[in-house]
Write an enzyme that holds these catalytic residues in place. Structure first.
Site, mmCIF file in Angstrom:
data_model
loop_
_atom_site.group_PDB
_atom_site.id
_atom_site.type_symbol
_atom_site.label_atom_id
_atom_site.label_comp_id
_atom_site.label_asym_id
_atom_site.label_seq_id
_atom_site.Cartn_x
_atom_site.Cartn_y
_atom_site.Cartn_z
ATOM 1 N N ILE A 92 0.856 -1.185 0.000
ATOM 2 C CA ILE A 92 0.000 0.000 0.000
ATOM 3 C C ILE A 92 0.894 1.238 0.000
ATOM 4 C CG2 ILE A 92 -1.709 1.269 1.349
ATOM 5 C CD1 ILE A 92 -2.403 -1.697 2.443
ATOM 6 N N HIS A 107 -5.802 -3.842 -10.553
ATOM 7 C CA HIS A 107 -6.255 -4.770 -9.521
ATOM 8 C C HIS A 107 -7.010 -5.909 -10.206
ATOM 9 C CE1 HIS A 107 -7.413 -6.046 -5.542
ATOM 10 N NE2 HIS A 107 -8.621 -6.268 -6.032
ATOM 11 N N GLY A 141 -6.733 5.257 0.397
ATOM 12 C CA GLY A 141 -7.340 4.016 0.860
ATOM 13 C C GLY A 141 -6.737 2.802 0.154
ATOM 14 N N ASP A 143 -7.187 0.146 -2.593
ATOM 15 C CA ASP A 143 -7.924 -0.164 -3.833
ATOM 16 C C ASP A 143 -9.224 0.640 -3.927
ATOM 17 O OD1 ASP A 143 -5.962 -2.066 -4.508
ATOM 18 O OD2 ASP A 143 -6.970 -3.613 -3.349
HETATM 19 C C1 GAR Z 1 -1.602 -8.606 -11.671
HETATM 20 O O1 GAR Z 1 -2.667 -9.485 -11.923
HETATM 21 C C2 GAR Z 1 -2.085 -7.437 -10.843
HETATM 22 O O2 GAR Z 1 -3.408 -7.049 -11.113
HETATM 23 C C3 GAR Z 1 -1.984 -8.000 -9.467
HETATM 24 O O3 GAR Z 1 -0.783 -8.717 -9.469
HETATM 25 C C4 GAR Z 1 -0.554 -9.246 -10.767
HETATM 26 C C5 GAR Z 1 0.867 -8.906 -11.189
HETATM 27 O O4 GAR Z 1 1.267 -9.607 -12.309
HETATM 28 N N1 GAR Z 1 -2.012 -6.965 -8.496
HETATM 29 C C6 GAR Z 1 -2.571 -7.079 -7.291
HETATM 30 O O5 GAR Z 1 -3.074 -8.113 -6.890
HETATM 31 C C7 GAR Z 1 -2.514 -5.827 -6.458
HETATM 32 N N2 GAR Z 1 -3.304 -5.984 -5.264
HETATM 33 P P1 GAR Z 1 2.607 -9.177 -13.089
HETATM 34 O O6 GAR Z 1 3.704 -9.006 -12.035
HETATM 35 O O7 GAR Z 1 2.902 -10.330 -14.003
HETATM 36 O O8 GAR Z 1 2.326 -7.905 -13.821
#
Ligand code: GAR
Length: 208
Positions: A92, A107, A141, A143
């Site tokens: 965060i 997200h 906040g 997300d």
């Molecule tokens: C993605 O799906 C992104 O949306 C998620 O992590 C993944 C990263 O993939 N993010 C979250 O969950 C944030 N809370 P990447 O490293 O291959 O881009």
């Protein structure tokens, strides 16, 4: 081109999609640097291989979240970004960063459903038939900032967390590339919860 700093925590496939798009000057985005909150990530290796400056501010080395945020903001500021993109960054961001630069996050769920670090698992556990991905501005906040775009992804009967997340990531990369490009080329206006592309909000008169 607009200068973008991308923050990652892992694989960095979304960051890699941005790097790929940014090879075309018409895309209007220059990835000025890629930063991570931990050492030894695949995403940092990928960025280094592509010749992009990188930095790591390891969260684990800090006992105090606001000092970590301040150090992260300091490293980001070296690259004077027009926009910070959190792409799979699993921390965060505090006001030290979010108060200083416009920042967007992707997200893997249709916010406001399933915020937090386990969005795909939580959606499966809830039994929803449609989930997806959201790109939104960051506020203070979790997300919770104004939504820029969302894409729906159906849940299949035999999905597990990894199969569903892979399908989400495939559409997420395209959505990220499209929207970061538009933000950088067209600018944006935030009107309460509503984000519009372009530097001036469209008035009711324009629509008639
Ligand atoms: C993605 O799906 C992104 O949306 C998620 O992590 C993944 C990263 O993939 N993010 C979250 O969950 C944030 N809370 P990447 O490293 O291959 O881009």
């Amino acid at each position: 081109s607009a200068r973008v700093v991308v923050l990652i925590s892992g694989t960095g496939s979304n960051m890699a999609a941005l790097l790929e798009a940014a090879r075309d000057p018409a895309y209007g985005v220059r990835v000025a640097a890629v930063g991570a909150d931990r050492r030894g990530t695949r995403g940092i290796e990928l960025a280094e291989a592509a010749g992009v400056p990188t930095f790591v501010v390891p969260f684990r080395d800090y006992t105090d979240r606001s000092t970590w945020n301040a150090d992260l903001a300091e490293r980001i500021s070296e690259y004077a970004p027009d926009l910070v993109v959190s792409a799979g960054f699993m921390r965060i961001l505090g006001p030290e960063v979010v108060g200083k630069y416009p920042a967007v996050n992707i997200h893997p769920a249709l916010l406001p459903s399933f915020p937090g670090a386990h969005a795909v698992r939580d959606a499966l556990a809830h039994g929803v038939r449609i989930t997806g991905t959201t790109i939104h501005f960051l506020d203070e906040g979790v997300d919770s900032g104004p939504v820029i775009a969302q894409t729906a992804v159906p849940v299949e009967d035999d999905d597990d967390e990894s199969s569903l997340h892979e399908r989400i990531k495939a559409v997420e990369r395209q959505m990220l590339v499209d929207n970061v490009g538009r933000l950088c080329r067209e600018g944006w206006t935030i009107d309460g919860r509503h984000v519009r592309f372009g530097r001036t909000a469209r008035s009711v008169a324009d629509a008639t």
